[in-house]
Scaffold this motif. Structure first.
Motif, PDB file in Angstrom:
ATOM      1  N   PHE A 290       0.598  -0.966   0.031  1.00 49.54           N
ATOM      2  CA  PHE A 290       0.308  -0.025  -0.090  1.00 49.54           C
ATOM      3  C   PHE A 290       1.022   0.848   0.597  1.00 49.54           C
ATOM      4  CE2 PHE A 290      -3.618  -2.413   1.626  1.00 49.54           C
ATOM      5  CZ  PHE A 290      -4.323  -2.399   0.751  1.00 49.54           C
ATOM      6  N   THR A 291       2.400   1.137   0.378  1.00 46.34           N
ATOM      7  CA  THR A 291       2.727   2.810   0.715  1.00 46.34           C
ATOM      8  C   THR A 291       3.282   2.370  -0.689  1.00 46.34           C
ATOM      9  OG1 THR A 291       3.532   1.655   2.869  1.00 46.34           O
ATOM     10  CG2 THR A 291       5.191   3.578   1.465  1.00 46.34           C
ATOM     11  N   ARG A 292       3.833   1.410  -1.710  1.00 42.94           N
ATOM     12  CA  ARG A 292       4.088   1.600  -3.035  1.00 42.94           C
ATOM     13  C   ARG A 292       3.031   2.561  -3.699  1.00 42.94           C
ATOM     14  NH1 ARG A 292       7.579   2.115  -1.004  1.00 42.94           N
ATOM     15  NH2 ARG A 292       9.691   0.481  -0.408  1.00 42.94           N
ATOM     16  N   LEU A 293       1.884   2.250  -3.272  1.00 39.84           N
ATOM     17  CA  LEU A 293       0.775   2.115  -4.582  1.00 39.84           C
ATOM     18  C   LEU A 293      -0.033   3.689  -3.886  1.00 39.84           C
ATOM     19  CD1 LEU A 293      -1.918  -0.665  -4.153  1.00 39.84           C
ATOM     20  CD2 LEU A 293      -0.847   0.192  -5.991  1.00 39.84           C
ATOM     21  N   GLY A 294       0.796   4.344  -3.146  1.00 40.55           N
ATOM     22  CA  GLY A 294       0.318   5.959  -2.434  1.00 40.55           C
ATOM     23  C   GLY A 294      -0.436   6.014  -1.496  1.00 40.55           C
ATOM     24  N   MET A 295      -0.959   4.896  -0.398  1.00 38.98           N
ATOM     25  CA  MET A 295      -1.498   5.176  -0.017  1.00 38.98           C
ATOM     26  C   MET A 295      -1.633   4.849   1.715  1.00 38.98           C
ATOM     27  SD  MET A 295      -4.875   2.831  -1.920  1.00 38.98           S
ATOM     28  CE  MET A 295      -5.753   2.517  -0.488  1.00 38.98           C
ATOM     29  N   LYS A 296      -0.530   5.302   1.641  1.00 36.35           N
ATOM     30  CA  LYS A 296       0.529   5.444   3.511  1.00 36.35           C
ATOM     31  C   LYS A 296      -0.413   6.463   3.674  1.00 36.35           C
ATOM     32  CE  LYS A 296       5.044   6.013   5.091  1.00 36.35           C
ATOM     33  NZ  LYS A 296       7.206   6.921   5.107  1.00 36.35           N
ATOM     34  N   ALA A 297      -0.643   7.412   3.537  1.00 32.49           N
ATOM     35  CA  ALA A 297      -1.668   8.186   4.867  1.00 32.49           C
ATOM     36  C   ALA A 297      -2.667   7.451   4.898  1.00 32.49           C
ATOM     37  CB  ALA A 297      -2.253   9.688   4.097  1.00 32.49           C
ATOM     38  N   SER A 298      -3.542   6.860   4.468  1.00 31.72           N
ATOM     39  CA  SER A 298      -4.363   6.230   4.941  1.00 31.72           C
ATOM     40  C   SER A 298      -4.222   4.695   5.990  1.00 31.72           C
ATOM     41  CB  SER A 298      -5.575   5.799   3.498  1.00 31.72           C
ATOM     42  OG  SER A 298      -4.948   4.611   3.629  1.00 31.72           O
ATOM     43  N   LEU A 301       0.466   2.591  10.608  1.00 34.13           N
ATOM     44  CA  LEU A 301       1.693   1.985  10.905  1.00 34.13           C
ATOM     45  C   LEU A 301       2.167   2.238  12.007  1.00 34.13           C
ATOM     46  CD1 LEU A 301       3.119   2.391   7.233  1.00 34.13           C
ATOM     47  CD2 LEU A 301       1.384   0.391   7.827  1.00 34.13           C
ATOM     48  N   PRO A 302       2.538   1.352  12.505  1.00 33.78           N
ATOM     49  CA  PRO A 302       3.856   1.086  13.500  1.00 33.78           C
ATOM     50  C   PRO A 302       5.345   1.761  13.719  1.00 33.78           C
ATOM     51  CG  PRO A 302       3.995  -0.688  12.801  1.00 33.78           C
ATOM     52  CD  PRO A 302       2.906  -0.184  12.184  1.00 33.78           C
ATOM     53  N   ARG A 303       5.801   2.850  14.407  1.00 30.66           N
ATOM     54  CA  ARG A 303       7.239   3.288  14.362  1.00 30.66           C
ATOM     55  C   ARG A 303       8.199   3.118  13.789  1.00 30.66           C
ATOM     56  NH1 ARG A 303       6.871   6.734  19.578  1.00 30.66           N
ATOM     57  NH2 ARG A 303       4.743   8.068  19.496  1.00 30.66           N
ATOM     58  N   TRP A 304       8.053   1.882  14.082  1.00 32.07           N
ATOM     59  CA  TRP A 304       9.602   1.258  13.630  1.00 32.07           C
ATOM     60  C   TRP A 304       9.254   0.695  11.986  1.00 32.07           C
ATOM     61  CZ3 TRP A 304       8.475  -3.800  11.702  1.00 32.07           C
ATOM     62  CH2 TRP A 304       7.322  -4.557  12.267  1.00 32.07           C
ATOM     63  N   LEU A 305       7.896   0.507  11.403  1.00 25.72           N
ATOM     64  CA  LEU A 305       7.892   0.094  10.312  1.00 25.72           C
ATOM     65  C   LEU A 305       8.059   1.230   9.113  1.00 25.72           C
ATOM     66  CD1 LEU A 305       7.441  -2.499   8.603  1.00 25.72           C
ATOM     67  CD2 LEU A 305       4.768  -1.860   8.369  1.00 25.72           C
ATOM     68  N   GLU A 306       7.654   2.584  10.090  1.00 25.15           N
ATOM     69  CA  GLU A 306       7.233   3.637   8.920  1.00 25.15           C
ATOM     70  C   GLU A 306       9.177   4.116   8.766  1.00 25.15           C
ATOM     71  OE1 GLU A 306       5.039   6.646  11.147  1.00 25.15           O
ATOM     72  OE2 GLU A 306       3.442   6.197  10.732  1.00 25.15           O
ATOM     73  N   LYS A 307       9.667   3.573   9.428  1.00 27.76           N
ATOM     74  CA  LYS A 307      11.065   4.161   9.377  1.00 27.76           C
ATOM     75  C   LYS A 307      11.509   3.147   9.168  1.00 27.76           C
ATOM     76  CE  LYS A 307      11.661   6.057  14.299  1.00 27.76           C
ATOM     77  NZ  LYS A 307      11.894   6.245  15.476  1.00 27.76           N
ATOM     78  N   ALA A 308      11.416   1.736   8.794  1.00 30.78           N
ATOM     79  CA  ALA A 308      12.485   0.914   7.808  1.00 30.78           C
ATOM     80  C   ALA A 308      11.476   1.054   6.112  1.00 30.78           C
ATOM     81  CB  ALA A 308      11.988  -0.404   8.304  1.00 30.78           C
ATOM     82  N   ILE A 309      10.090   1.497   6.504  1.00 30.10           N
ATOM     83  CA  ILE A 309       9.959   1.876   5.091  1.00 30.10           C
ATOM     84  C   ILE A 309      10.094   3.360   4.928  1.00 30.10           C
ATOM     85  CG2 ILE A 309       7.723   2.701   3.304  1.00 30.10           C
ATOM     86  CD1 ILE A 309       5.858  -0.053   4.743  1.00 30.10           C
TER      87      ILE A 309
END
Length: 309
Positions: A290-298, A301-309
């Motif tokens: 979903f992040t690659r599709l541009g739907m990250k705002a919706s 996510l946990p903080r550790w995954l946001e930092k990794a992505i």
């Protein structure tokens, strides 16, 4: 004898003579054998027609052209009526254009229907081909993805419709067994995950409920398989677990036989662990997708995954 006699008079009005053989009725109107119009101002011309229906009953008809001044359509009223019709037509056209615009209700409903149908067709075809080619274990993590995408884009109802449409397609292509297998193993997990992600739930709650949905689906799949093959698969599983546990205890030098309640607890724990690990991997994979599709705002996510992505 002339059947039609035409006379033109310009000075005085003409009378209409209708002979009758029946006795006259008593009334206040003029005699029935004499009928005339006494208004020369509205009379322009008279044409007398003599028709002979029989040799003994001639009828004389008089046609006059009259002016009816009271029955006249006002130009103002006609103009107001036409303006009202034009305004109504223009408003209808504007509403139609608004509905067919990309932000209109009709356009959005049509787009939702098309996308849900497309996702259902892709999911059903992918599951059918994977099962036919015996590669279901390699692509099993993607079978719930169309349901999650529909739920994220169009709501929970759209995800449920996508799941039902996929099951109906598999019912037609492969029969009821494959359709139920898809519902139990992937449909419930996809619908639960899409619903919780649509509502913005955190990952701990989402993983917990998706694990329960996956475990219930697995149990349903076992029960359906047991019914079809006329064999109690759940009893066979628990018996095998009991035999392995007894062998392990004997190898450790412990002379005890576990009860069936302990076996059920161990079996449930292993099932929940397996389903939880599978659901956790699905969360990470779908979050990256979903992040690659541009739907990250919706996404939530946990903080550790946001930092990794």
């Amino acid at each position: 004898m002339n059947l039609f006699q035409i006379h033109h008079h310009h000075c005085r009005p003409q009378a209409l003579f209708i002979p009758q053989t029946t006795p006259p009725r008593p009334s206040l109107s003029p005699p029935p054998h004499f009928l005339s119009l006494r208004n020369p101002s509205t009379l322009h011309g008279t044409i007398k027609l003599s028709l002979t229906l029989s040799p003994f009953s001639p009828i004389y008809l008089s046609r006059r052209r009259l002016k009816f001044g009271h029955f006249r359509v006002s130009k103002i009223a006609e103009q107001v009526w036409s303006n009202g019709e034009e305004e109504k037509k223009s408003s209808d056209d504007d509403e139609l254009e608004e509905d067919l615009s990309p932000e209109g209700a009709v356009y959005q409903k049509t787009l939702r229907l098309v996308e849900c149908s497309m996702f259902a067709a892709v999911a059903g075809l992918a599951y059918f081909l994977s099962n036919s080619l015996a590669i279901e274990n390699y692509f099993g993590c993607f079978f719930a993805l169309p349901i999650v995408i529909s739920s994220m884009r169009w709501g929970v109802a759209a995800g449920r419709k996508t799941m039902v449409a996929t099951a109906m397609l598999l019912l037609v292509l492969s029969g009821p067994v494959k359709a139920l297998t898809y519902l139990f193993m992937y449909g419930l997990v996809g619908l639960t995950m899409g619903t919780l992600w649509r509502l913005g739930a955190n990952w701990g709650l989402s993983i917990f409920f998706c694990t329960i949905a996956r475990a219930l689906g697995a149990m349903g799949y076992v029960l359906v398989s047991s019914f079809l093959i006329r064999e109690n698969i759940l009893a066979l599983i628990t018996i095998n677990v009991h035999a392995y546990l007894t062998y392990i205890l004997a190898a450790l030098g412990i002379n005890s036989i576990p009860s069936m309640n302990v076996i059920y607890v161990i079996f449930g724990t292993l099932l929940m662990f397996n389903c939880g690990f599978f659901v956790f991997l699905l969360h990470i994979l779908y979050a990256v997708f979903f992040t690659r599709l541009g739907m990250k705002a919706s996404l939530s996510l946990p903080r550790w995954l946001e930092k990794a992505i």
